[in-house]
Motif scaffolding. Structure first.
Motif, mmCIF file in Angstrom:
data_model
loop_
_atom_site.group_PDB
_atom_site.id
_atom_site.type_symbol
_atom_site.label_atom_id
_atom_site.label_comp_id
_atom_site.label_asym_id
_atom_site.label_seq_id
_atom_site.Cartn_x
_atom_site.Cartn_y
_atom_site.Cartn_z
ATOM 1 N N THR A 84 0.804 -1.222 0.000
ATOM 2 C CA THR A 84 0.000 0.000 0.000
ATOM 3 C C THR A 84 0.838 1.274 0.000
ATOM 4 O OG1 THR A 84 -0.137 -0.073 2.421
ATOM 5 C CG2 THR A 84 -1.924 -1.139 1.186
ATOM 6 N N ALA A 85 2.133 1.122 -0.004
ATOM 7 C CA ALA A 85 3.024 2.283 0.143
ATOM 8 C C ALA A 85 2.852 3.328 -0.956
ATOM 9 C CB ALA A 85 4.479 1.827 0.200
ATOM 10 N N ALA A 86 2.518 2.918 -2.162
ATOM 11 C CA ALA A 86 2.448 3.858 -3.285
ATOM 12 C C ALA A 86 1.029 4.384 -3.555
ATOM 13 C CB ALA A 86 2.995 3.195 -4.545
ATOM 14 N N ILE A 87 0.043 3.937 -2.790
ATOM 15 C CA ILE A 87 -1.331 4.404 -3.020
ATOM 16 C C ILE A 87 -1.425 5.876 -2.624
ATOM 17 C CG2 ILE A 87 -3.760 4.171 -2.367
ATOM 18 C CD1 ILE A 87 -3.163 1.191 -1.772
ATOM 19 N N PRO A 88 -1.879 6.747 -3.523
ATOM 20 C CA PRO A 88 -2.028 8.157 -3.173
ATOM 21 C C PRO A 88 -3.094 8.341 -2.085
ATOM 22 C CG PRO A 88 -2.418 7.811 -5.533
ATOM 23 C CD PRO A 88 -2.262 6.467 -4.903
ATOM 24 N N VAL A 89 -2.757 9.161 -1.084
ATOM 25 C CA VAL A 89 -3.676 9.472 0.006
ATOM 26 C C VAL A 89 -3.934 10.968 -0.009
ATOM 27 C CG1 VAL A 89 -4.048 9.476 2.509
ATOM 28 C CG2 VAL A 89 -2.848 7.550 1.425
ATOM 29 N N VAL A 90 -5.212 11.339 -0.044
ATOM 30 C CA VAL A 90 -5.617 12.739 0.030
ATOM 31 C C VAL A 90 -6.323 12.936 1.362
ATOM 32 C CG1 VAL A 90 -7.117 14.519 -0.937
ATOM 33 C CG2 VAL A 90 -5.830 13.006 -2.457
ATOM 34 N N ILE A 91 -5.875 13.898 2.129
ATOM 35 C CA ILE A 91 -6.536 14.226 3.385
ATOM 36 C C ILE A 91 -7.749 15.092 3.075
ATOM 37 C CG2 ILE A 91 -6.301 15.355 5.635
ATOM 38 C CD1 ILE A 91 -4.561 12.817 5.266
ATOM 39 N N TYR A 92 -8.879 14.745 3.701
ATOM 40 C CA TYR A 92 -10.113 15.515 3.561
ATOM 41 C C TYR A 92 -10.604 15.797 4.973
ATOM 42 C CZ TYR A 92 -14.763 16.840 1.854
ATOM 43 O OH TYR A 92 -15.918 17.522 1.566
ATOM 44 N N SER A 93 -10.289 16.993 5.485
ATOM 45 C CA SER A 93 -10.528 17.288 6.890
ATOM 46 C C SER A 93 -10.908 18.749 7.096
ATOM 47 C CB SER A 93 -9.259 16.979 7.693
ATOM 48 O OG SER A 93 -9.422 17.327 9.052
ATOM 49 N N ALA A 94 -11.641 19.004 8.161
ATOM 50 C CA ALA A 94 -11.957 20.382 8.551
ATOM 51 C C ALA A 94 -10.795 21.007 9.312
ATOM 52 C CB ALA A 94 -13.223 20.401 9.405
ATOM 53 N N ASP A 95 -9.880 20.183 9.786
ATOM 54 C CA ASP A 95 -8.711 20.655 10.529
ATOM 55 C C ASP A 95 -7.642 21.088 9.528
ATOM 56 O OD1 ASP A 95 -6.609 21.139 12.222
ATOM 57 O OD2 ASP A 95 -6.655 19.171 13.186
ATOM 58 N N ALA A 96 -7.635 22.368 9.205
ATOM 59 C CA ALA A 96 -6.772 22.839 8.118
ATOM 60 C C ALA A 96 -5.790 23.912 8.568
ATOM 61 C CB ALA A 96 -7.626 23.360 6.980
ATOM 62 N N THR A 97 -5.269 23.765 9.780
ATOM 63 C CA THR A 97 -4.244 24.711 10.198
ATOM 64 C C THR A 97 -3.001 24.475 9.351
ATOM 65 O OG1 THR A 97 -3.359 23.217 11.885
ATOM 66 C CG2 THR A 97 -5.112 24.742 12.577
ATOM 67 N N GLU A 98 -2.233 25.508 9.151
ATOM 68 C CA GLU A 98 -1.030 25.386 8.323
ATOM 69 C C GLU A 98 -0.099 24.300 8.863
ATOM 70 O OE1 GLU A 98 2.712 28.180 7.043
ATOM 71 O OE2 GLU A 98 0.756 29.137 7.296
ATOM 72 N N ARG A 99 0.035 24.237 10.171
ATOM 73 C CA ARG A 99 0.897 23.231 10.809
ATOM 74 C C ARG A 99 0.402 21.815 10.493
ATOM 75 N NH1 ARG A 99 0.071 20.789 15.687
ATOM 76 N NH2 ARG A 99 1.870 19.839 16.654
ATOM 77 N N GLU A 100 -0.917 21.611 10.577
ATOM 78 C CA GLU A 100 -1.494 20.289 10.320
ATOM 79 C C GLU A 100 -1.320 19.895 8.851
ATOM 80 O OE1 GLU A 100 -3.510 16.959 12.130
ATOM 81 O OE2 GLU A 100 -2.164 18.534 12.763
ATOM 82 N N VAL A 101 -1.542 20.827 7.952
ATOM 83 C CA VAL A 101 -1.368 20.550 6.526
ATOM 84 C C VAL A 101 0.076 20.133 6.253
ATOM 85 C CG1 VAL A 101 -1.401 21.559 4.204
ATOM 86 C CG2 VAL A 101 -3.252 22.075 5.812
ATOM 87 N N GLY A 108 3.216 11.919 4.019
ATOM 88 C CA GLY A 108 3.017 11.153 2.800
ATOM 89 C C GLY A 108 1.729 11.412 2.053
ATOM 90 N N ALA A 109 0.883 12.322 2.539
ATOM 91 C CA ALA A 109 -0.324 12.658 1.786
ATOM 92 C C ALA A 109 0.074 13.400 0.512
ATOM 93 C CB ALA A 109 -1.252 13.529 2.630
ATOM 94 N N VAL A 110 -0.663 13.177 -0.569
ATOM 95 C CA VAL A 110 -0.350 13.850 -1.834
ATOM 96 C C VAL A 110 -1.096 15.162 -1.978
ATOM 97 C CG1 VAL A 110 0.270 11.715 -3.025
ATOM 98 C CG2 VAL A 110 -2.085 12.575 -3.165
ATOM 99 N N ALA A 111 -2.169 15.336 -1.188
ATOM 100 C CA ALA A 111 -2.950 16.576 -1.241
ATOM 101 C C ALA A 111 -3.745 16.700 0.048
ATOM 102 C CB ALA A 111 -3.893 16.588 -2.451
ATOM 103 N N TYR A 112 -4.243 17.911 0.290
ATOM 104 C CA TYR A 112 -5.007 18.193 1.507
ATOM 105 C C TYR A 112 -6.190 19.056 1.110
ATOM 106 C CZ TYR A 112 -5.423 18.881 6.584
ATOM 107 O OH TYR A 112 -5.827 18.863 7.895
ATOM 108 N N LEU A 113 -7.390 18.522 1.217
ATOM 109 C CA LEU A 113 -8.609 19.279 0.924
ATOM 110 C C LEU A 113 -9.306 19.615 2.235
ATOM 111 C CD1 LEU A 113 -10.250 17.385 -2.073
ATOM 112 C CD2 LEU A 113 -9.144 19.612 -2.106
#
Length: 172
Positions: free
Chosen positions: A116-133, A140-145
């Motif tokens: 599963t190491a190469a599966i792209p992971v996109v975070i989808y969260s309401a917690d969008a502080t710059e530090r958390e992103v 290893g997330a590829v994007a953050y929505l």
């Protein structure tokens, strides 16, 4: 019907139904009907990891716009890791705050497994502080929505990761 249970972690249920024929007339048509009926021709599998039922329903309605995508959902991180190992989805959409594992722990487990190491992971969260992103992208997330994302933004992310096949028109 299959059921798997891990004491203290939860249970996963899989229901397999025979594909309807052209003569069958359903009494109720689910929102995901085009994708459910098209599973045999699905080009991509996407795993959505989310513990809020309203958000799951919303994401399912968005994915209904992409009939070539087979959608799997999990409400716990540990079950998501199992499903990822079993189904090897083309994309994982991951909420951060799950009842059993933090999103970063889920990414860590996925990245630590060669399957599963190469599966792209996109975070989808309401917690969008710059530090958390920054923390999740470094993990290893590829994007953050950020929730709530616009449907066009969400689909653009899916399309960019999965490619043009995800945007194929609905088959009649």
């Amino acid at each position: 019907l299959e059921a798997r249970s891990v004491r203290g972690e939860g249970a996963a249920f899989t229901v397999r139904l025979q594909q309807a024929t052209g003569t069958d007339r359903p009494l109720v048509v689910p929102a995901r009907a085009p994708s459910v009926l098209a599973d045999a021709v699905a080009e991509h599998t996407v795993l959505v990891v989310e513990d809020n039922l309203a958000t799951i329903a919303l994401v399912e309605s968005v994915f209904a716009l992409r009939p070539t995508i087979r959608l799997l959902t999990a409400m716990q991180g540990s079950i998501a890791v199992e499903l990822a190992r079993e189904h090897l989805p083309a994309l994982i959409v991951l909420d951060l705050h799950l009842p059993d594992l933090d999103g970063a722990e889920v990414i860590g487990r996925l990245r630590g497994d060669p399957r599963t190491a190469a599966i792209p992971v996109v975070i989808y969260s309401a917690d969008a502080t710059e530090r958390e992103v920054r923390r999740l992208l470094a993990a290893g997330a590829v994007a953050y929505l950020t929730k709530p994302a616009k449907v066009t933004e969400f689909l653009a992310m899916v399309d960019s990761i999965l490619g043009k096949a995800a945007t194929a028109p609905t088959r009649s």
